[in-house]
Scaffold this motif. Structure first.
Motif, short mmCIF file in Angstrom:
data_model
loop_
_atom_site.label_atom_id
_atom_site.label_comp_id
_atom_site.label_asym_id
_atom_site.label_seq_id
_atom_site.Cartn_x
_atom_site.Cartn_y
_atom_site.Cartn_z
N TYR A 158 0.83 -1.20 0.00
CA TYR A 158 0.00 0.00 0.00
C TYR A 158 0.87 1.26 0.00
CZ TYR A 158 -4.15 -2.82 1.02
OH TYR A 158 -5.18 -3.72 0.94
N THR A 159 1.96 1.23 0.77
CA THR A 159 2.85 2.40 0.82
C THR A 159 3.48 2.66 -0.54
OG1 THR A 159 3.34 1.96 3.15
CG2 THR A 159 4.87 3.36 1.96
N ALA A 160 3.96 1.60 -1.20
CA ALA A 160 4.58 1.76 -2.52
C ALA A 160 3.57 2.29 -3.54
CB ALA A 160 5.17 0.42 -2.99
N GLU A 161 2.35 1.75 -3.50
CA GLU A 161 1.32 2.23 -4.42
C GLU A 161 1.00 3.69 -4.14
OE1 GLU A 161 -1.90 -0.41 -3.84
OE2 GLU A 161 -1.01 -2.05 -5.01
N GLY A 162 0.93 4.06 -2.87
CA GLY A 162 0.65 5.46 -2.52
C GLY A 162 1.76 6.39 -2.98
N GLN A 163 3.03 5.97 -2.80
CA GLN A 163 4.14 6.80 -3.24
C GLN A 163 4.16 6.96 -4.75
OE1 GLN A 163 7.51 4.79 -1.50
NE2 GLN A 163 7.28 5.80 0.48
N ALA A 164 3.86 5.88 -5.48
CA ALA A 164 3.82 5.96 -6.94
C ALA A 164 2.71 6.91 -7.39
CB ALA A 164 3.60 4.57 -7.53
N GLU A 165 1.56 6.81 -6.76
CA GLU A 165 0.46 7.71 -7.12
C GLU A 165 0.79 9.15 -6.77
OE1 GLU A 165 -4.39 8.06 -6.39
OE2 GLU A 165 -3.23 6.42 -5.52
N ALA A 166 1.46 9.34 -5.61
CA ALA A 166 1.87 10.69 -5.23
C ALA A 166 2.86 11.28 -6.24
CB ALA A 166 2.48 10.67 -3.83
N LYS A 167 3.78 10.44 -6.74
CA LYS A 167 4.76 10.90 -7.74
C LYS A 167 4.06 11.31 -9.03
CE LYS A 167 9.02 11.65 -8.97
NZ LYS A 167 9.81 12.72 -8.31
N VAL A 168 3.08 10.52 -9.44
CA VAL A 168 2.32 10.87 -10.66
C VAL A 168 1.61 12.21 -10.47
CG1 VAL A 168 0.37 10.19 -12.11
CG2 VAL A 168 2.05 8.48 -11.39
N ILE A 169 0.98 12.38 -9.30
CA ILE A 169 0.28 13.63 -9.02
C ILE A 169 1.26 14.80 -9.00
CG2 ILE A 169 -1.07 14.87 -7.29
CD1 ILE A 169 -2.29 12.19 -6.48
N GLN A 170 2.42 14.59 -8.38
CA GLN A 170 3.42 15.66 -8.29
C GLN A 170 3.94 16.03 -9.68
OE1 GLN A 170 6.70 14.71 -5.75
NE2 GLN A 170 7.78 16.64 -6.10
N ASN A 171 4.23 15.04 -10.53
CA ASN A 171 4.72 15.31 -11.88
C ASN A 171 3.66 16.05 -12.69
OD1 ASN A 171 7.12 14.04 -11.30
ND2 ASN A 171 6.50 12.07 -12.15
N THR A 172 2.42 15.62 -12.55
CA THR A 172 1.34 16.29 -13.28
C THR A 172 1.20 17.74 -12.81
OG1 THR A 172 0.17 14.18 -13.48
CG2 THR A 172 -1.12 16.19 -13.82
N THR A 173 1.28 17.95 -11.51
CA THR A 173 1.17 19.31 -10.97
C THR A 173 2.34 20.18 -11.43
OG1 THR A 173 0.04 18.42 -9.02
CG2 THR A 173 0.94 20.65 -8.85
N ASP A 174 3.57 19.64 -11.38
CA ASP A 174 4.74 20.40 -11.84
C ASP A 174 4.60 20.78 -13.32
OD1 ASP A 174 5.80 20.19 -9.35
OD2 ASP A 174 7.15 18.51 -9.83
N ARG A 175 4.12 19.85 -14.14
CA ARG A 175 3.94 20.14 -15.56
C ARG A 175 2.90 21.22 -15.77
NH1 ARG A 175 3.32 15.44 -16.87
NH2 ARG A 175 1.05 15.28 -17.01
N GLU A 176 1.79 21.13 -15.02
CA GLU A 176 0.75 22.16 -15.16
C GLU A 176 1.27 23.53 -14.71
OE1 GLU A 176 -2.48 20.71 -12.90
OE2 GLU A 176 -3.11 19.20 -14.40
N ILE A 177 2.07 23.55 -13.61
CA ILE A 177 2.63 24.82 -13.13
C ILE A 177 3.59 25.40 -14.15
CG2 ILE A 177 4.13 25.84 -11.38
CD1 ILE A 177 2.88 23.93 -9.36
N ALA A 178 4.44 24.55 -14.76
CA ALA A 178 5.40 25.03 -15.76
C ALA A 178 4.67 25.62 -16.96
CB ALA A 178 6.31 23.88 -16.20
N ILE A 179 3.59 24.95 -17.37
CA ILE A 179 2.81 25.46 -18.50
C ILE A 179 2.18 26.81 -18.15
CG2 ILE A 179 0.76 25.03 -19.91
CD1 ILE A 179 1.42 22.04 -19.76
N GLN A 180 1.64 26.90 -16.94
CA GLN A 180 1.03 28.16 -16.52
C GLN A 180 2.06 29.29 -16.43
OE1 GLN A 180 -1.02 27.34 -12.86
NE2 GLN A 180 -2.57 26.04 -13.82
N ILE A 181 3.26 28.98 -15.91
CA ILE A 181 4.31 30.01 -15.83
C ILE A 181 4.74 30.44 -17.22
CG2 ILE A 181 6.72 30.39 -15.17
CD1 ILE A 181 6.22 28.65 -12.73
N SER A 182 4.90 29.48 -18.14
CA SER A 182 5.28 29.81 -19.52
C SER A 182 4.23 30.68 -20.19
CB SER A 182 5.49 28.51 -20.31
OG SER A 182 5.81 28.79 -21.65
N ASP A 183 2.96 30.31 -19.99
CA ASP A 183 1.88 31.12 -20.57
C ASP A 183 1.89 32.54 -19.98
OD1 ASP A 183 1.13 28.94 -22.04
OD2 ASP A 183 -0.51 28.34 -20.69
#
Length: 290
Positions: A197-222
């Motif tokens: 469960y911990t490994a699955e949670g960390q993997a999901e957290a990493k996906v969420i973090q990467n998605t958030t970072d990408r969205e923030i980078a796009i917003q900053i670029s715009d």
């Protein structure tokens, strides 16, 4: 003498009549049955509370309980489907439903009834648990196991005039000799599940973090692109205003004169400064009064 004999006989008769009267009365309580026997054979059954009568010296009255009874079975070992030994401690609630059949089949004995119940319940527990894995037995302690035991017994106790109301397990545990090993294995299994469960949670957290970072980078670029566009539009507007303000020679000459004054002011800032101007400078002409 005769009077004395008469008194004795009369007294004996009165005593016999009194004893017979008492012996003929049957008092039935709310929580009991009364079985009226005549020469050992049951003549009738009284199942309602109150006062009734029987033949004195000929009929007798036996009492059977009418309320719910509890029988506590002795703890016993049972073996699960996966060959694991468990210790089962249980009890059952039961009641007499047919006092006539109870008296005929079990001689009206509570002890005989408990022996029949003990055998039926133990066999049912053994058969039910022998068809279940140990983990299934542990998970079914919230009621499923009792239901399965009752279903296995079925209506087998009806032949004795009694009914099992429930079979409950007070304790369903492991024998002391292998309890520690089983607990350690269970803890290890739970640790593995927790790690998964911990490994699955960390993997999901990493996906969420990467998605958030990408969205923030796009917003900053715009935002940067939009800021650059606004700056360019502002500079263009500024140049347009300057062009409109100094488009003629007179305006250009005034602008040059203003800039010269600003330069002179900046040069004279501080103390003991000297400003040297060419003779043909517009500023020199102003200072010379030309």
């Amino acid at each position: 003498m005769i009077k004395t004999i008469r008194k004795i006989v009369l007294t004996v008769l009165l005593i016999c009549l009194f004893a017979g009267g008492l012996g003929s009365m049957v008092v039935t309580q709310e929580n009991e049955y009364k079985l009226i026997r005549q020469f050992g054979r049951i003549e009738r059954i009284i199942d309602q509370a109150g006062l009734s009568f029987k033949l004195p010296f000929v009929q007798t009255a036996d009492t059977l309980p009418k309320e719910i009874l509890l029988y506590d079975l002795a703890p016993s070992d049972v073996i699960t489907k996966d060959k694991k030994t468990m210790l089962c401690d249980s009890y059952t609630l039961w009641k007499i439903t047919d006092p006539l059949k109870f008296a005929q089949s079990l001689n009206g004995s509570i002890a005989n009834a408990e022996r029949r119940i003990d055998t039926a319940v133990y066999n049912s527990i053994k058969n039910v648990i022998s068809n279940m894995d140990q983990n299934d037995v542990i998970r079914s302690r919230d009621g499923e196991l009792s239901e399965a035991i009752m279903a296995h017994i079925g209506e087998n106790m009806d032949q004795y005039g009694l009914k099992l109301l429930s079979v409950e397990t007070k304790q369903l545990d492991l024998p002391a000799d292998n309890k520690s090993a089983v607990y350690e294995r269970m803890i290890s299994e739970r640790d593995k599940i927790a790690a998964t469960y911990t490994a699955e949670g960390q993997a999901e957290a990493k996906v969420i973090q990467n998605t958030t970072d990408r969205e923030i980078a796009i917003q900053i670029s715009d935002a940067q692109a939009q800021a650059a566009q606004i700056t360019a539009e502002g500079e263009a507007e500024y140049m347009k205003i300057l062009a409109d303000a100094y488009g003629s020679p007179e305006k250009a000459e005034f602008y040059a004169f203003t800039r010269a004054l600003e330069s002179a002011e900046a040069s004279l800032a501080g103390k003991d400064n000297t400003l040297i101007l060419p003779a043909g400078s517009p500023l020199a002409e102003i200072f010379m009064g030309r």
